[in-house]
Scaffold this motif. Structure first.
Motif, PDB file in Angstrom:
ATOM      1  N   ASN A 154       0.854  -1.192   0.000  1.00 25.73           N
ATOM      2  CA  ASN A 154       0.000   0.000   0.000  1.00 25.73           C
ATOM      3  C   ASN A 154       0.886   1.236   0.000  1.00 25.73           C
ATOM      4  N   ARG A 155       0.767   2.019  -1.044  1.00 26.37           N
ATOM      5  CA  ARG A 155       1.491   3.294  -1.068  1.00 26.37           C
ATOM      6  C   ARG A 155       0.539   4.400  -1.493  1.00 26.37           C
ATOM      7  N   GLU A 156       0.223   5.252  -0.533  1.00 20.11           N
ATOM      8  CA  GLU A 156      -0.623   6.421  -0.750  1.00 20.11           C
ATOM      9  C   GLU A 156      -1.997   6.052  -1.281  1.00 20.11           C
ATOM     10  N   ALA A 157      -2.542   4.920  -0.790  1.00 21.00           N
ATOM     11  CA  ALA A 157      -3.840   4.450  -1.275  1.00 21.00           C
ATOM     12  C   ALA A 157      -4.680   3.877  -0.139  1.00 21.00           C
ATOM     13  N   ASP A 158      -4.526   4.410   1.066  1.00 15.13           N
ATOM     14  CA  ASP A 158      -5.147   3.823   2.249  1.00 15.13           C
ATOM     15  C   ASP A 158      -6.638   3.533   2.063  1.00 15.13           C
ATOM     16  N   ARG A 159      -7.417   4.584   1.751  1.00 19.14           N
ATOM     17  CA  ARG A 159      -8.865   4.423   1.730  1.00 19.14           C
ATOM     18  C   ARG A 159      -9.320   3.476   0.628  1.00 19.14           C
ATOM     19  N   PHE A 179       4.086  -1.384   6.788  1.00 21.58           N
ATOM     20  CA  PHE A 179       2.992  -0.476   7.125  1.00 21.58           C
ATOM     21  C   PHE A 179       3.488   0.967   7.140  1.00 21.58           C
ATOM     22  N   SER A 180       2.719   1.841   6.492  1.00  9.69           N
ATOM     23  CA  SER A 180       3.156   3.238   6.359  1.00  9.69           C
ATOM     24  C   SER A 180       2.057   4.229   6.724  1.00  9.69           C
ATOM     25  N   GLY A 181       0.934   3.722   7.238  1.00 13.13           N
ATOM     26  CA  GLY A 181      -0.176   4.609   7.544  1.00 13.13           C
ATOM     27  C   GLY A 181      -0.037   5.327   8.873  1.00 13.13           C
ATOM     28  N   LEU A 196       0.131  -5.990  11.136  1.00 11.54           N
ATOM     29  CA  LEU A 196       0.898  -4.860  10.633  1.00 11.54           C
ATOM     30  C   LEU A 196       2.378  -5.181  10.748  1.00 11.54           C
ATOM     31  N   SER A 197       3.071  -5.126   9.620  1.00 12.58           N
ATOM     32  CA  SER A 197       4.493  -5.456   9.572  1.00 12.58           C
ATOM     33  C   SER A 197       5.294  -4.173   9.404  1.00 12.58           C
ATOM     34  N   PHE A 198       6.247  -3.960  10.305  1.00 18.36           N
ATOM     35  CA  PHE A 198       7.026  -2.729  10.293  1.00 18.36           C
ATOM     36  C   PHE A 198       8.444  -3.007   9.798  1.00 18.36           C
ATOM     37  N   SER A 199       8.900  -2.124   8.932  1.00 14.90           N
ATOM     38  CA  SER A 199      10.248  -2.210   8.363  1.00 14.90           C
ATOM     39  C   SER A 199      11.128  -1.146   9.001  1.00 14.90           C
ATOM     40  N   GLY A 200      12.311  -0.948   8.419  1.00 12.73           N
ATOM     41  CA  GLY A 200      13.233   0.063   8.926  1.00 12.73           C
ATOM     42  C   GLY A 200      12.691   1.472   8.910  1.00 12.73           C
ATOM     43  N   THR A 201      11.620   1.728   8.148  1.00 10.87           N
ATOM     44  CA  THR A 201      11.058   3.082   8.100  1.00 10.87           C
ATOM     45  C   THR A 201      10.585   3.555   9.477  1.00 10.87           C
ATOM     46  N   VAL A 202      10.179   2.615  10.338  1.00 11.13           N
ATOM     47  CA  VAL A 202       9.688   3.028  11.649  1.00 11.13           C
ATOM     48  C   VAL A 202      10.805   3.615  12.507  1.00 11.13           C
ATOM     49  N   THR A 203      12.059   3.330  12.159  1.00  7.78           N
ATOM     50  CA  THR A 203      13.199   3.839  12.932  1.00  7.78           C
ATOM     51  C   THR A 203      13.670   5.210  12.463  1.00  7.78           C
ATOM     52  N   PHE A 204      13.160   5.675  11.332  1.00  9.67           N
ATOM     53  CA  PHE A 204      13.670   6.931  10.753  1.00  9.67           C
ATOM     54  C   PHE A 204      13.366   8.104  11.688  1.00  9.67           C
ATOM     55  N   THR A 205      14.237   9.078  11.666  1.00 13.51           N
ATOM     56  CA  THR A 205      14.092  10.214  12.589  1.00 13.51           C
ATOM     57  C   THR A 205      12.881  11.077  12.265  1.00 13.51           C
TER      58      THR A 205
END
Length: 279
Positions: A154-159, A179-181, A196-205
């Motif tokens: 899912n990229r920029e298509a939540d709804r 997960f990016s929402g 919900l699966s979290f990648s390295g993006t959750v660690t970004f500042t």
């Protein structure tokens, strides 16, 4: 060392954190296109506690590689589908082959499939949203027919994505890969029973909103992944990612959620083993 050169250097090995499963990686894109190369990647991962990985396909060529990799090494499992960018390739021949692969005993999920509204306006090679939606519906049905989890991109298509899942009827297990929402989307997914699966993006500042979302997910609905070779966790953002880097993200989640790291690793690993039905 310059920042540019630092990005070229692979991240150092993290301290081992046993029990982890990389819920989503791309071994072929990491160089794993032979049994020997796959074994080397998985040996590296296992040395820091990542005992199993699920390698994921973007297109038909990658799907064949993923199934092969899963037969080469018992630590590897596969997920097969057409990424929404390649949804236009879903002809009758591709459908027949994907269904055959999805029934393989080493294939543990149908994915990654879903919607990507970021790329259509930026790449002529990306399938249009309506083509993506049709392919997504077919993959949802495939997951239900073969009785395996549906792995969502899912990229920029939540709804739109959540509405299609509701209209088609979700499979028993839905995994929101990378997960990016925001918190509201996370709560809706949790209420629907999705993982919900979290990648390295959750660690970004700059990921405060995503970190808030990670706090509302119950332990039993939480997964961790690398999406390697992409999305390397902080402070190695921009460097090449690989499954051995997974403990960085797992430890970040443990700290964020106030959970001892060994307990967090046990929860994350147990969830992956349960939903993918792997040893």
């Amino acid at each position: 060392m310059s920042k540019k050169n630092q990005r070229r250097e692979p991240p150092p090995d993290p301290a081992p954190l046993p029990g982890l499963v990389d819920a989503h990686t791309h071994l072929a894109a990491c160089g794993g296109r032979s049994a020997e190369a796959v074994a080397a990647i998985l040996d590296h991962a296992e040395a820091v506690g990542v005992g199993r990985v699920v390698t994921v396909a973007d297109d038909m060529v990658d799907a064949r590689w993923a199934v092969d990799a899963a037969t080469w090494d018992e630590r590897c499992y596969a997920a097969v589908a057409l990424h929404p960018m390649h949804a236009g390739d879903l002809d009758d021949e591709a459908k027949a082959e994907l269904e055959q692969m999805a029934r393989h005993d080493r294939v543990v999920a149908v994915g990654e499939t879903g919607l990507d509204y970021y790329w259509p306006s930026r790449s002529a090679d990306c399938a249009a949203p309506q083509v993506q939606a049709s392919a997504f519906a077919w993959h949802i049905d495939l997951a239900k027919r073969v009785g395996k989890p549906l792995m969502i991109h899912n990229r920029e298509a939540d709804r739109a994505l959540l509405d299609i899942l509701a209209a088609e009827g979700s499979p028993e297990t839905v995994i929101m890969h990378c997960f990016s929402g925001d918190e509201a989307v996370a709560r809706e997914c949790v209420d629907r029973g999705y993982l919900l699966s979290f990648s390295g993006t959750v660690t970004f500042t700059n990921a405060a909103e995503l970190q808030r979302a990670a706090l509302v997910v119950p332990d039993e609905q939480l997964l961790v992944e690398t999406d390697a070779p992409f999305l390397t966790p902080h402070p190695y953002r921009g460097a090449r990612n690989e499954s051995y880097c997974l403990p960085y993200t797992a430890r970040f989640l443990a700290d964020l959620r106030g959970t001892p790291e060994a307990q967090m690793a046990a929860v994350l690993g147990a969830n992956a083993r349960r939903v993918y039905r792997i040893g």
